[in-house]
Write a protein that holds these residues in place. Structure first.
Motif, PDB file in Angstrom:
ATOM      1  N   GLY A   1       0.779  -1.228   0.000  1.00 29.64           N
ATOM      2  CA  GLY A   1       0.000   0.000   0.000  1.00 29.64           C
ATOM      3  C   GLY A   1       0.810   1.276   0.000  1.00 29.64           C
ATOM      4  N   SER A   2       2.128   1.147  -0.174  1.00 34.13           N
ATOM      5  CA  SER A   2       2.978   2.338  -0.153  1.00 34.13           C
ATOM      6  C   SER A   2       4.166   2.143  -1.080  1.00 34.13           C
ATOM      7  N   ILE A   3       4.842   3.247  -1.384  1.00 35.73           N
ATOM      8  CA  ILE A   3       6.064   3.173  -2.199  1.00 35.73           C
ATOM      9  C   ILE A   3       7.112   2.326  -1.481  1.00 35.73           C
ATOM     10  N   LYS A   4       7.303   2.611  -0.193  1.00 38.34           N
ATOM     11  CA  LYS A   4       8.328   1.920   0.594  1.00 38.34           C
ATOM     12  C   LYS A   4       8.097   0.412   0.597  1.00 38.34           C
ATOM     13  N   ASP A   5       6.864  -0.012   0.896  1.00 41.45           N
ATOM     14  CA  ASP A   5       6.576  -1.442   0.973  1.00 41.45           C
ATOM     15  C   ASP A   5       6.667  -2.111  -0.393  1.00 41.45           C
ATOM     16  N   THR A   6       6.263  -1.394  -1.441  1.00 43.93           N
ATOM     17  CA  THR A   6       6.305  -1.965  -2.788  1.00 43.93           C
ATOM     18  C   THR A   6       7.742  -2.167  -3.252  1.00 43.93           C
ATOM     19  N   VAL A   7       8.587  -1.173  -3.009  1.00 42.51           N
ATOM     20  CA  VAL A   7      10.002  -1.295  -3.374  1.00 42.51           C
ATOM     21  C   VAL A   7      10.636  -2.468  -2.632  1.00 42.51           C
ATOM     22  N   SER A   8      10.325  -2.582  -1.351  1.00 38.14           N
ATOM     23  CA  SER A   8      10.864  -3.680  -0.546  1.00 38.14           C
ATOM     24  C   SER A   8      10.393  -5.032  -1.077  1.00 38.14           C
ATOM     25  N   TRP A   9       9.113  -5.123  -1.439  1.00 44.69           N
ATOM     26  CA  TRP A   9       8.557  -6.378  -1.947  1.00 44.69           C
ATOM     27  C   TRP A   9       9.217  -6.754  -3.269  1.00 44.69           C
ATOM     28  N   LEU A  10       9.351  -5.793  -4.171  1.00 47.48           N
ATOM     29  CA  LEU A  10       9.921  -6.076  -5.489  1.00 47.48           C
ATOM     30  C   LEU A  10      11.402  -6.445  -5.401  1.00 47.48           C
ATOM     31  N   LYS A  11      12.118  -5.881  -4.452  1.00 53.41           N
ATOM     32  CA  LYS A  11      13.517  -6.243  -4.260  1.00 53.41           C
ATOM     33  C   LYS A  11      13.638  -7.657  -3.675  1.00 53.41           C
ATOM     34  N   SER A  12      12.680  -8.017  -2.835  1.00 52.80           N
ATOM     35  CA  SER A  12      12.707  -9.337  -2.211  1.00 52.80           C
ATOM     36  C   SER A  12      12.228 -10.425  -3.164  1.00 52.80           C
ATOM     37  N   TYR A  13      11.254 -10.067  -4.030  1.00 54.97           N
ATOM     38  CA  TYR A  13      10.678 -11.054  -4.955  1.00 54.97           C
ATOM     39  C   TYR A  13      10.653 -10.480  -6.371  1.00 54.97           C
ATOM     40  N   PRO A  14      11.808 -10.266  -6.973  1.00 57.96           N
ATOM     41  CA  PRO A  14      11.883  -9.562  -8.256  1.00 57.96           C
ATOM     42  C   PRO A  14      11.162 -10.252  -9.412  1.00 57.96           C
ATOM     43  N   ASP A  15      11.040 -11.569  -9.354  1.00 58.95           N
ATOM     44  CA  ASP A  15      10.432 -12.309 -10.462  1.00 58.95           C
ATOM     45  C   ASP A  15       9.111 -12.965 -10.076  1.00 58.95           C
ATOM     46  N   ALA A  16       8.558 -12.598  -8.927  1.00 59.33           N
ATOM     47  CA  ALA A  16       7.366 -13.293  -8.429  1.00 59.33           C
ATOM     48  C   ALA A  16       6.097 -12.901  -9.163  1.00 59.33           C
ATOM     49  N   ALA A  17       6.000 -11.654  -9.627  1.00 61.57           N
ATOM     50  CA  ALA A  17       4.769 -11.168 -10.260  1.00 61.57           C
ATOM     51  C   ALA A  17       4.967 -10.971 -11.758  1.00 61.57           C
ATOM     52  N   ASN A  18       3.995 -11.421 -12.546  1.00 57.56           N
ATOM     53  CA  ASN A  18       3.991 -11.167 -13.991  1.00 57.56           C
ATOM     54  C   ASN A  18       3.305  -9.850 -14.311  1.00 57.56           C
ATOM     55  N   VAL A  19       2.290  -9.524 -13.500  1.00 53.53           N
ATOM     56  CA  VAL A  19       1.495  -8.319 -13.718  1.00 53.53           C
ATOM     57  C   VAL A  19       1.310  -7.601 -12.378  1.00 53.53           C
ATOM     58  N   ILE A  20       1.391  -6.263 -12.417  1.00 54.20           N
ATOM     59  CA  ILE A  20       1.167  -5.459 -11.221  1.00 54.20           C
ATOM     60  C   ILE A  20       0.000  -4.501 -11.487  1.00 54.20           C
ATOM     61  N   PHE A  21      -1.009  -4.563 -10.620  1.00 53.31           N
ATOM     62  CA  PHE A  21      -2.070  -3.555 -10.623  1.00 53.31           C
ATOM     63  C   PHE A  21      -1.645  -2.483  -9.632  1.00 53.31           C
ATOM     64  N   MET A  22      -1.442  -1.262 -10.128  1.00 46.67           N
ATOM     65  CA  MET A  22      -0.799  -0.237  -9.304  1.00 46.67           C
ATOM     66  C   MET A  22      -1.602   1.055  -9.279  1.00 46.67           C
ATOM     67  N   ASP A  23      -1.980   1.474  -8.071  1.00 43.35           N
ATOM     68  CA  ASP A  23      -2.647   2.754  -7.890  1.00 43.35           C
ATOM     69  C   ASP A  23      -1.646   3.876  -8.126  1.00 43.35           C
ATOM     70  N   VAL A  24      -2.070   4.960  -8.749  1.00 42.07           N
ATOM     71  CA  VAL A  24      -1.169   6.080  -9.034  1.00 42.07           C
ATOM     72  C   VAL A  24      -0.789   6.819  -7.763  1.00 42.07           C
ATOM     73  N   GLU A  25      -1.795   7.149  -6.939  1.00 49.22           N
ATOM     74  CA  GLU A  25      -1.545   7.891  -5.706  1.00 49.22           C
ATOM     75  C   GLU A  25      -1.513   6.924  -4.528  1.00 49.22           C
ATOM     76  N   LEU A  26      -0.355   6.782  -3.895  1.00 53.11           N
ATOM     77  CA  LEU A  26      -0.197   5.890  -2.759  1.00 53.11           C
ATOM     78  C   LEU A  26      -0.081   6.694  -1.468  1.00 53.11           C
ATOM     79  N   SER A  27      -0.036   6.008  -0.350  1.00 54.87           N
ATOM     80  CA  SER A  27      -0.066   6.685   0.942  1.00 54.87           C
ATOM     81  C   SER A  27       1.142   7.579   1.179  1.00 54.87           C
TER      82      SER A  27
END
Length: 250
Positions: free
Chosen positions: A34-60
Motif C-alpha cells: 500500500g505504499s512506495i516503501k513497501d512496494t520497493v521492498s517487496w519487489l527487491k525481495s521477490y523480483p520475479d514473483a509477479a507477472n502483472v502489477i495492478f498499481m494505484d497512481v496515488e499511494l499513501s
C-alpha cells in the motif's frame, strides 16, 4: 499469471482481488502493498514473483512513479487511477494499460486481455514527466466524526462552506463534517476544473449544480444537491469567472 496489487485503500484492494479471482481463475495473487516503501521492498525481495502489477497512481506516501526510480520493475503494469481525462490521455499516448476507479468488470477484462497480448513495457519515465507537468490536487481529504478518522474522496464532495468560523464539508450523500482547513487553504488544494469558489463562504463542485437563476444585484442563485441550509449565491464580482468556468474556458 501471478499478480501483485499495489493499492493503499483496503476496500479498493479487496474489491480488485475479488474481481480478479472471480473472473480469472488462472490468476494467483502473490502479494499486496500500500505504499512506495513497501512496494520497493517487496519487489527487491521477490523480483520475479509477479507477472502483472495492478498499481494505484496515488499511494499513501507519494506518487507511484517513484517506485520505478528505486527498483527495476520487470512485470507488466496496469495502472488504477481516479485521475481526470488529461492523465488518461497521457496513459493512452504512452501505450500503458490503465483502469479508472471504481473498477468495472468489463474494463478489468479488457485491461487484462490487453496486458496479456501486449509486448514490452511503456515509457514510464516519460509518462511520469507528463503527469508532473500538471498540478497535482488533493484526491482525498481527512475528516473526523467523533473518535473516527475517515478519508473522503474529492469527487464525493458536493461543496464546502464556512459557518461561525468553522469550515464544513458536505458530501453528495448529505453527510457533513467539520474541517480544520480554511476555505482559503482548500481553494489551493482543489482541482479548479471541478471546484469553484463562488463566494467568500462557499466552494462548489460543478457536479452539485442542479440549476442557476438570476438573483438581485446581478448575482446568481444556485440550486444544489444536496440542498444547502443557506442561500447559495455567486458573488457579483465572480459571476463572469463563474460562467467561464461552467463553459470550460478557464
Amino acid at each position: 499469471m501471478n499478480v501483485l496489487i499495489v493499492e493503499d485503500e483496503k476496500m479498493a484492494m479487496e474489491n480488485l482481488a475479488r474481481a480478479l479471482q472471480a473472473n480469472f481463475p488462472e490468476i494467483k495473487i502473490v502479494g499486496s502493498t500500500g505504499s512506495i516503501k513497501d512496494t520497493v521492498s517487496w519487489l527487491k525481495s521477490y523480483p520475479d514473483a509477479a507477472n502483472v502489477i495492478f498499481m494505484d497512481v496515488e499511494l499513501s506516501d507519494g506518487n507511484c512513479f517513484e517506485i520505478f526510480r528505486q527498483v527495476d520493475v520487470k512485470a507488466k503494469v496496469i495502472m488504477t487511477t481516479a485521475y481526470d481525462s488529461y492523465a488518461v490521455k497521457a496513459f493512452e499516448v504512452n501505450s500503458i494499460d490503465y483502469l479508472l476507479k471504481p473498477v468495472e468488470t468489463e474494463a478489468l477484462k479488457r485491461a487484462v486481455g490487453r496486458c496479456t497480448a501486449s509486448g514490452g513495457n511503456a515509457d514510464l519515465e516519460k509518462l511520469s514527466m507528463i503527469l508532473r507537468n500538471k498540478p497535482e490536487y488533493k484526491q482525498r481529504f481527512i475528516v473526523r466524526l467523533n473518535d473516527k478518522i475517515m478519508p473522503v474522496r474529492a469527487e464525493d464532495i458536493a461543496y464546502f462552506y464556512s459557518e461561525e468560523k468553522n469550515t464544513v464539508l458536505v458530501t453528495f450523500d448529505g453527510m457533513k463534517y467539520i474541517m480544520d482547513a480554511t476555505l482559503d487553504i482548500l481553494s489551493g488544494e482543489l482541482d479548479p476544473e471541478q471546484f469553484f469558489r463562488i463566494s467568500r463562504s462557499c466552494i462548489l463542485n460543478m457536479q452539485a449544480i442542479e440549476s442557476i437563476v438570476k438573483h438581485f444585484g446581478s448575482r446568481m442563485k444556485i440550486m444544489a444537491t444536496p440542498r444547502p441550509d443557506f442561500d447559495m449565491t455567486v458573488s457579483r464580482s465572480r459571476v463572469d469567472d463563474f460562467m467561464q468556468w461552467l463553459e470550460g474556458n478557464r
